[in-house]
Design an enzyme around this catalytic site. Sequence first.
Site, PDB file in Angstrom:
ATOM      1  CD  GLU A  10      -3.044  -0.898   0.438  1.00 59.44           C
ATOM      2  OE1 GLU A  10      -3.267   0.226  -0.059  1.00 59.44           O
ATOM      3  OE2 GLU A  10      -3.716  -1.901   0.175  1.00 59.44           O
ATOM      4  CB  CYS A  63      -1.702   7.118   1.412  1.00 63.07           C
ATOM      5  SG  CYS A  63      -2.740   5.994   2.328  1.00 63.07           S
ATOM      6  CD  GLU A  75       2.042  10.031  -0.697  1.00 63.68           C
ATOM      7  OE1 GLU A  75       3.081   9.374  -0.560  1.00 63.68           O
ATOM      8  OE2 GLU A  75       0.906   9.597  -0.444  1.00 63.68           O
TER       9      GLU A  75
HETATM   10  P1  NAD Z   1       8.590   4.638   5.080  1.00 67.58           P
HETATM   11  O1  NAD Z   1       8.178   3.909   3.864  1.00 67.58           O
HETATM   12  O2  NAD Z   1      10.011   4.972   5.258  1.00 67.58           O
HETATM   13  O3  NAD Z   1       8.118   3.839   6.386  1.00 67.58           O
HETATM   14  C1  NAD Z   1       7.000   2.972   6.475  1.00 67.58           C
HETATM   15  C2  NAD Z   1       7.366   1.756   7.294  1.00 67.58           C
HETATM   16  O4  NAD Z   1       8.422   1.044   6.644  1.00 67.58           O
HETATM   17  C3  NAD Z   1       7.907   2.070   8.680  1.00 67.58           C
HETATM   18  O5  NAD Z   1       7.508   1.074   9.600  1.00 67.58           O
HETATM   19  C4  NAD Z   1       9.411   1.987   8.487  1.00 67.58           C
HETATM   20  O6  NAD Z   1      10.112   1.692   9.661  1.00 67.58           O
HETATM   21  C5  NAD Z   1       9.516   0.854   7.504  1.00 67.58           C
HETATM   22  N1  NAD Z   1      10.746   0.837   6.712  1.00 67.58           N
HETATM   23  C6  NAD Z   1      11.522   1.889   6.347  1.00 67.58           C
HETATM   24  N2  NAD Z   1      12.581   1.458   5.638  1.00 67.58           N
HETATM   25  C7  NAD Z   1      12.473   0.116   5.537  1.00 67.58           C
HETATM   26  C8  NAD Z   1      13.258  -0.889   4.920  1.00 67.58           C
HETATM   27  N3  NAD Z   1      14.349  -0.605   4.241  1.00 67.58           N
HETATM   28  N4  NAD Z   1      12.842  -2.176   5.005  1.00 67.58           N
HETATM   29  C9  NAD Z   1      11.710  -2.496   5.650  1.00 67.58           C
HETATM   30  N5  NAD Z   1      10.951  -1.590   6.293  1.00 67.58           N
HETATM   31  C10 NAD Z   1      11.311  -0.293   6.223  1.00 67.58           C
HETATM   32  O7  NAD Z   1       7.714   5.914   5.157  1.00 67.58           O
HETATM   33  P2  NAD Z   1       7.994   7.199   6.079  1.00 67.58           P
HETATM   34  O8  NAD Z   1       9.416   7.630   6.050  1.00 67.58           O
HETATM   35  O9  NAD Z   1       7.415   6.948   7.391  1.00 67.58           O
HETATM   36  O10 NAD Z   1       7.175   8.258   5.271  1.00 67.58           O
HETATM   37  C11 NAD Z   1       7.719   8.744   4.073  1.00 67.58           C
HETATM   38  C12 NAD Z   1       6.669   8.870   3.005  1.00 67.58           C
HETATM   39  O11 NAD Z   1       5.904   7.651   2.867  1.00 67.58           O
HETATM   40  C13 NAD Z   1       5.612   9.892   3.284  1.00 67.58           C
HETATM   41  O12 NAD Z   1       6.027  11.177   2.971  1.00 67.58           O
HETATM   42  C14 NAD Z   1       4.514   9.425   2.397  1.00 67.58           C
HETATM   43  O13 NAD Z   1       4.741   9.860   1.104  1.00 67.58           O
HETATM   44  C15 NAD Z   1       4.636   7.951   2.416  1.00 67.58           C
HETATM   45  N6  NAD Z   1       3.651   7.332   3.298  1.00 67.58           N
HETATM   46  C16 NAD Z   1       2.602   6.697   2.743  1.00 67.58           C
HETATM   47  C17 NAD Z   1       1.668   6.099   3.554  1.00 67.58           C
HETATM   48  C18 NAD Z   1       0.519   5.368   2.997  1.00 67.58           C
HETATM   49  O14 NAD Z   1      -0.396   5.063   3.750  1.00 67.58           O
HETATM   50  N7  NAD Z   1       0.494   4.996   1.747  1.00 67.58           N
HETATM   51  C19 NAD Z   1       1.792   6.172   4.921  1.00 67.58           C
HETATM   52  C20 NAD Z   1       2.894   6.823   5.480  1.00 67.58           C
HETATM   53  C21 NAD Z   1       3.809   7.371   4.643  1.00 67.58           C
END
Ligand code: NAD
Length: 464
Positions: free
Chosen positions: A245, A279, A371
């Site tokens: 997602e 999102c 985004e």
């Molecule tokens: P992210 O993708 O970095 O984090 C989401 C989850 O993934 C967290 O639990 C994080 O710890 C984990 N994660 C990060 N790097 C990982 C890796 N290499 N391997 C496995 N897991 C990992 O997102 P963020 O930094 O929290 O937010 C950044 C951007 O993500 C936001 O600006 C937004 O654009 C997007 N976002 C989207 C949603 C959505 O619902 N689609 C939600 C939050 C953020």
Amino acid sequence: MKAHDGMYIGGQWRPARGPDTIAVVNPADEQVIAHVPAGTADDVDDAVRAAREALPGWAATPPAERAARIAALRDVLVARADEIAETVTAELGAPLQLSQTVHAGVPVLVAGSYAELAASYSFEEKTGNSTVLLEPVGVVGAITPWNYPLHQVVAKVAPALAAGCTVVLKPAEDTPLTAQLFAEAVDEAGLPAGVFNLVTGLGPVAGQALAAHEDVDLVSFTGSTAVGRQIGATAGGAVKRVALELGGKSANVILPSADLAKAVNVGIANVMSNSGQTCSAWTRMLVHKDQYDEAVALARAAVAKYVPGERIGPLVSAKQQQRVRGYIEKGVAEGARLVAGGPEAPRETGYYVSPTVFADVTPEMTIAQEEIFGPVVSLIKYEDEDDALRIANGTVYGLAGAVWAADEAEAVAFARRMDTGQVDINGGRFNPLAPFGGYKQSGVGRELGPHGLSEYLQTKSLQF
Ligand code: NAD
């Protein structure tokens, strides 16, 4: 709530394997409110082992009994709703009322829907001379973001449990307290040991270890497209199932026949809710050229109601605040016109961003393509319906959207042509049973309702 200094594994809170911790910060006042353990690959391994051990028993538990446990979990979420709301407000910064209604309220609906589905779903089908068994996929690695700290967890864990899977959750590092509270609720609801396990930690450490673990059968991830792409590649390499997602850049298409004031007001509210950290937020407002100036004036008036620190909270972190302010600066630099807000922080303390409206945005600008994940709306002018459709479909994303028209059939006809996973017609209400997920780069797979349940099932055909 009081933070736990361990991991919830195999039905108990156990000390973490390593000494590192993560500081949890209240984004409204920038104060450290707690520390949680930063899990390592060893913690993840312990949790996956516990989930694997619990799998045969849980998979063989009759669906009606699984349903009863999920219903008990829903009841604990109801009983602890105030604590959940306060915890979300403390670590995400959402205004308390939003935390009560949405952050604590929606997970109750979703958990309730899976309690019902587990009891009523047909885990066996007949086709021709075959019986098809719908069996749990196995051990699920769930990785969730911070924007809806409890909803994102429940939208994965509840269907996984309903399907008979066991779960290891790695929640976002910004909002681990809500996840700990959820683990307490699981415990209180009497789920068997090991069916649900929690490892807090950093994405590139604990998240990565979970996504790459060879004994995880399905990785379900919600978050950024960049990380999703990486997780998809890892899962593909290991030939394991993956659900993603990812981000969105949804269009709010206001057709000329629509109630313009209503469409603009609801559109602004949709983006400002949760400080734009949704999102599926309709961050691009598409307005016919003859109504454009009126829409800009309406949007300016609508956004004025969102006073930072009152009706709208801060962003989750200094990093997100900086990122969103960078996008606002970019919008100005690329020639968009600021109608409200701007890059300056509206308050001295806290990670606030001014509710911002841009006019004269063209479809190819960065702010119309990427985004932003903050309280920023772009008003884009269209010539005719085909032009509106071209703009609406003209990003790499396809998560959600909205269409407004005087006649419902007219709006539906337009919605059918949109490349997106969800469309709200004239401000349609949230439905916890409607499949949620992306077209194009917004993701793979669906959450919620029966479609969300089927993600956690695999088929076995018996021929007679
Ligand atoms: P992210 O993708 O970095 O984090 C989401 C989850 O993934 C967290 O639990 C994080 O710890 C984990 N994660 C990060 N790097 C990982 C890796 N290499 N391997 C496995 N897991 C990992 O997102 P963020 O930094 O929290 O937010 C950044 C951007 O993500 C936001 O600006 C937004 O654009 C997007 N976002 C989207 C949603 C959505 O619902 N689609 C939600 C939050 C953020």
